[in-house]
Design a protein around this motif. Sequence first.
Motif, mmCIF file in Angstrom:
data_model
loop_
_atom_site.group_PDB
_atom_site.id
_atom_site.type_symbol
_atom_site.label_atom_id
_atom_site.label_comp_id
_atom_site.label_asym_id
_atom_site.label_seq_id
_atom_site.Cartn_x
_atom_site.Cartn_y
_atom_site.Cartn_z
ATOM 1 N N ARG A 154 -7.790 3.502 7.488
ATOM 2 C CA ARG A 154 -6.650 3.581 8.406
ATOM 3 C C ARG A 154 -5.316 3.396 7.684
ATOM 4 O O ARG A 154 -4.280 3.841 8.178
ATOM 5 C CB ARG A 154 -6.797 2.530 9.504
ATOM 6 C CG ARG A 154 -6.882 1.102 8.988
ATOM 7 C CD ARG A 154 -7.094 0.109 10.123
ATOM 8 N NE ARG A 154 -7.207 -1.250 9.630
ATOM 9 C CZ ARG A 154 -6.176 -2.034 9.356
ATOM 10 N NH1 ARG A 154 -4.934 -1.562 9.520
ATOM 11 N NH2 ARG A 154 -6.342 -3.265 8.917
ATOM 12 N N LEU A 155 -5.321 2.715 6.516
ATOM 13 C CA LEU A 155 -4.088 2.554 5.759
ATOM 14 C C LEU A 155 -3.641 3.863 5.122
ATOM 15 O O LEU A 155 -2.482 3.993 4.728
ATOM 16 C CB LEU A 155 -4.263 1.483 4.676
ATOM 17 C CG LEU A 155 -4.502 0.060 5.161
ATOM 18 C CD1 LEU A 155 -4.739 -0.875 3.975
ATOM 19 C CD2 LEU A 155 -3.327 -0.437 5.997
ATOM 20 N N HIS A 156 -4.564 4.822 5.002
ATOM 21 C CA HIS A 156 -4.261 6.134 4.444
ATOM 22 C C HIS A 156 -4.416 7.199 5.526
ATOM 23 O O HIS A 156 -5.136 8.180 5.367
ATOM 24 C CB HIS A 156 -5.175 6.440 3.253
ATOM 25 C CG HIS A 156 -4.725 5.810 1.978
ATOM 26 N ND1 HIS A 156 -5.431 5.894 0.807
ATOM 27 C CD2 HIS A 156 -3.624 5.079 1.683
ATOM 28 C CE1 HIS A 156 -4.798 5.226 -0.150
ATOM 29 N NE2 HIS A 156 -3.699 4.735 0.366
ATOM 30 N N HIS A 157 -3.687 6.989 6.622
ATOM 31 C CA HIS A 157 -3.690 7.990 7.693
ATOM 32 C C HIS A 157 -2.798 9.169 7.348
ATOM 33 O O HIS A 157 -2.835 10.204 8.000
ATOM 34 C CB HIS A 157 -3.219 7.358 9.003
ATOM 35 C CG HIS A 157 -1.875 6.686 8.877
ATOM 36 N ND1 HIS A 157 -0.680 7.381 8.937
ATOM 37 C CD2 HIS A 157 -1.546 5.387 8.692
ATOM 38 C CE1 HIS A 157 0.330 6.550 8.783
ATOM 39 N NE2 HIS A 157 -0.161 5.324 8.643
ATOM 40 N N SER A 158 -1.964 9.018 6.301
ATOM 41 C CA SER A 158 -1.099 10.096 5.840
ATOM 42 C C SER A 158 -1.788 10.884 4.725
ATOM 43 O O SER A 158 -2.830 10.455 4.199
ATOM 44 C CB SER A 158 0.230 9.507 5.346
ATOM 45 O OG SER A 158 -0.004 8.520 4.364
ATOM 46 N N PRO A 159 -1.228 12.020 4.309
ATOM 47 C CA PRO A 159 -1.895 12.847 3.280
ATOM 48 C C PRO A 159 -2.135 12.102 1.976
ATOM 49 O O PRO A 159 -1.259 11.380 1.484
ATOM 50 C CB PRO A 159 -0.907 14.004 3.075
ATOM 51 C CG PRO A 159 -0.187 14.108 4.371
ATOM 52 C CD PRO A 159 -0.060 12.711 4.887
ATOM 53 N N ILE A 160 -3.323 12.296 1.406
ATOM 54 C CA ILE A 160 -3.671 11.714 0.106
ATOM 55 C C ILE A 160 -2.976 12.545 -0.974
ATOM 56 O O ILE A 160 -3.067 13.773 -0.984
ATOM 57 C CB ILE A 160 -5.193 11.700 -0.114
ATOM 58 C CG1 ILE A 160 -5.903 11.088 1.100
ATOM 59 C CG2 ILE A 160 -5.539 10.943 -1.384
ATOM 60 C CD1 ILE A 160 -5.557 9.643 1.360
ATOM 61 N N CYS A 161 -2.304 11.855 -1.898
ATOM 62 C CA CYS A 161 -1.500 12.563 -2.903
ATOM 63 C C CYS A 161 -2.040 12.444 -4.323
ATOM 64 O O CYS A 161 -1.868 13.359 -5.118
ATOM 65 C CB CYS A 161 -0.065 12.046 -2.884
ATOM 66 S SG CYS A 161 0.789 12.314 -1.330
ATOM 67 N N ALA A 162 -2.632 11.310 -4.681
ATOM 68 C CA ALA A 162 -3.018 11.087 -6.074
ATOM 69 C C ALA A 162 -4.230 10.177 -6.136
ATOM 70 O O ALA A 162 -4.444 9.345 -5.245
ATOM 71 C CB ALA A 162 -1.861 10.468 -6.856
ATOM 72 N N LEU A 163 -5.000 10.325 -7.199
ATOM 73 C CA LEU A 163 -6.163 9.465 -7.417
ATOM 74 C C LEU A 163 -6.446 9.357 -8.906
ATOM 75 O O LEU A 163 -6.105 10.255 -9.687
ATOM 76 C CB LEU A 163 -7.396 9.968 -6.667
ATOM 77 C CG LEU A 163 -8.128 11.234 -7.131
ATOM 78 C CD1 LEU A 163 -9.427 11.393 -6.358
ATOM 79 C CD2 LEU A 163 -7.293 12.474 -6.937
ATOM 80 N N ALA A 164 -7.043 8.229 -9.294
ATOM 81 C CA ALA A 164 -7.390 7.987 -10.691
ATOM 82 C C ALA A 164 -8.726 7.257 -10.723
ATOM 83 O O ALA A 164 -8.945 6.303 -9.970
ATOM 84 C CB ALA A 164 -6.314 7.152 -11.389
ATOM 85 N N LEU A 165 -9.609 7.712 -11.618
ATOM 86 C CA LEU A 165 -10.957 7.158 -11.745
ATOM 87 C C LEU A 165 -11.045 6.339 -13.019
ATOM 88 O O LEU A 165 -10.526 6.737 -14.070
ATOM 89 C CB LEU A 165 -11.982 8.289 -11.764
ATOM 90 C CG LEU A 165 -13.465 7.896 -11.757
ATOM 91 C CD1 LEU A 165 -13.849 7.226 -10.450
ATOM 92 C CD2 LEU A 165 -14.341 9.126 -11.996
ATOM 93 N N SER A 166 -11.698 5.181 -12.947
ATOM 94 C CA SER A 166 -11.875 4.338 -14.127
ATOM 95 C C SER A 166 -12.799 5.012 -15.129
ATOM 96 O O SER A 166 -13.575 5.916 -14.777
ATOM 97 C CB SER A 166 -12.442 2.971 -13.732
ATOM 98 O OG SER A 166 -13.703 3.108 -13.104
ATOM 99 N N ALA A 167 -12.753 4.567 -16.379
ATOM 100 C CA ALA A 167 -13.539 5.207 -17.439
ATOM 101 C C ALA A 167 -15.034 5.103 -17.179
ATOM 102 O O ALA A 167 -15.790 6.018 -17.532
ATOM 103 C CB ALA A 167 -13.185 4.578 -18.790
ATOM 104 N N ASP A 168 -15.488 4.022 -16.568
ATOM 105 C CA ASP A 168 -16.920 3.870 -16.275
ATOM 106 C C ASP A 168 -17.316 4.529 -14.963
ATOM 107 O O ASP A 168 -18.502 4.550 -14.612
ATOM 108 C CB ASP A 168 -17.302 2.381 -16.252
ATOM 109 C CG ASP A 168 -16.469 1.581 -15.255
ATOM 110 O OD1 ASP A 168 -15.686 2.187 -14.500
ATOM 111 O OD2 ASP A 168 -16.610 0.338 -15.244
ATOM 112 N N GLY A 169 -16.364 5.069 -14.216
ATOM 113 C CA GLY A 169 -16.665 5.776 -12.979
ATOM 114 C C GLY A 169 -17.003 4.890 -11.796
ATOM 115 O O GLY A 169 -17.436 5.388 -10.757
#
Length: 481
Positions: A154-169
């Motif tokens: 619910r905190l991300h009810h607006s469009p998702i813009c960016a994401l980053a994944l950790s090295a271990d996934g």
Amino acid sequence: MSSSFFLKPGAAKQANKKRKINATKAKGKLSSKPGKRTQNATNAPPKKQRRAKADDEEIASDEEEYDSGNKTLVYSTDEEGVEEETAQDKRLRLAKKYLEEIEKQEADRVEDRDLSQSVEQRLQTEYLDSVGRLRRNIAATIKSCSIQCALKNRLHHSPICALALSADGRHLYVGAKSQFVLKWCTESGKVLDKLDVQPHRDEPETGKKRRSHVTSICLSTDMKYLALAEGGAHIQIWCPQTMRHLKTFKGHRDSVTGLVFRKATHELYSAAKDRSVKIWSLDEMAYVESLFGHQTAVTSIDALSRERAISAGGSDCSLRIWKITEESQLIYNGHRDGIECVKLINDEHFVSGGVDGAISLWSALKKKPICTAQLAHGKGENEVANWITAIAVVVNTDLVATGSCDGCVRLWQSNPNARKLQEIQSISIAGFINGLTFNGDGTKLFVAVGQEHRLGRWWRHKEAKNSIVVIDIKLQNTASN
């Protein structure tokens, strides 16, 4: 004339002799005074004695001795009689230890007769990976692709813009057009923590509030730092483990559009609409330098392990590789319209996508693209090409993923030697694809989906859902190297 001006024959020589004797005596008296370095010439030791004394001083040194015959360095021993280890011996010892560890690991997986071959192959693979020349062909081994789940909050009810994944996934950090960045667990699909961007954001001097907008996120390889663009000209630095704010970098004069850490370092590269690329050192928490050359807003940036960065210049239709240590840049042109995103496949090849809907495969040694897939995501209702909004690659492989607003994510097989970029899979996902990232082995693809584009609100897909879509990619057991 007075007779005092005349001297007898031989008197001049005797007078000169007396003056020399007096001068010598006076010189001896001065040298006897304390604090004077001048010695009386008559008291100076012979040259041979002085040379012997210097030789004695060198021999008395207990730090190191030289064998004049073999010219080899002989190290002294300590009180227990153990010889000091040379740099060459240390390298040899560490190499033997590393080889033993690899043999133990490979022995558990293969039979004895294949052990030497397996160790040799692994060493070769690690070497090629370290120099950026490793290439694995996994695109042809894909059996199927399916949507595993969609992560929503619910905190991300607006469009998702960016994401980053950790090295271990294991951890995924997601930003949206809101003031919160969420930390997800990729195994359980639950939110582990959150951070609030708003309190650490400086408002303009006018006092007018602006909308929160996390446009870019990146992680250091060791998971020590998280950098995010908070919608303005500033860059916030956080600790990804404790989710604690560390620093705010101020230097850009317009909104930051892209961030990337150089692999295995704490060196941060940033791109912004002020047409500049800036370098930051997080070890010292300080600004390093600025790179200029683009004529319009910089839209994307990427880097690997080398001290180089590649950036897309938006509507100036150029790509630039920045050789930081050499203080030079390489310029590439090939798109007919603005360039939206760029990603490095390895140190020699990269791929880009533009507003013209084309995807281009490049070699760092050529100014024009090796091959180009025109209208890669088709045309829209107004017969205008669907621009490429996101690109992801599995580093050092031939697998590439692209996204647009045409309702699908496409997987491509890149082959620089054959000058081909071939589509192999298509996964239906409605909405704007604002971000893509693979895990380390290419078996998972995380997609940031929004109803709007990450940098604006030009139009809206009402049927789309603001979420993170996880795509499961099944590969065959064996892949050709």
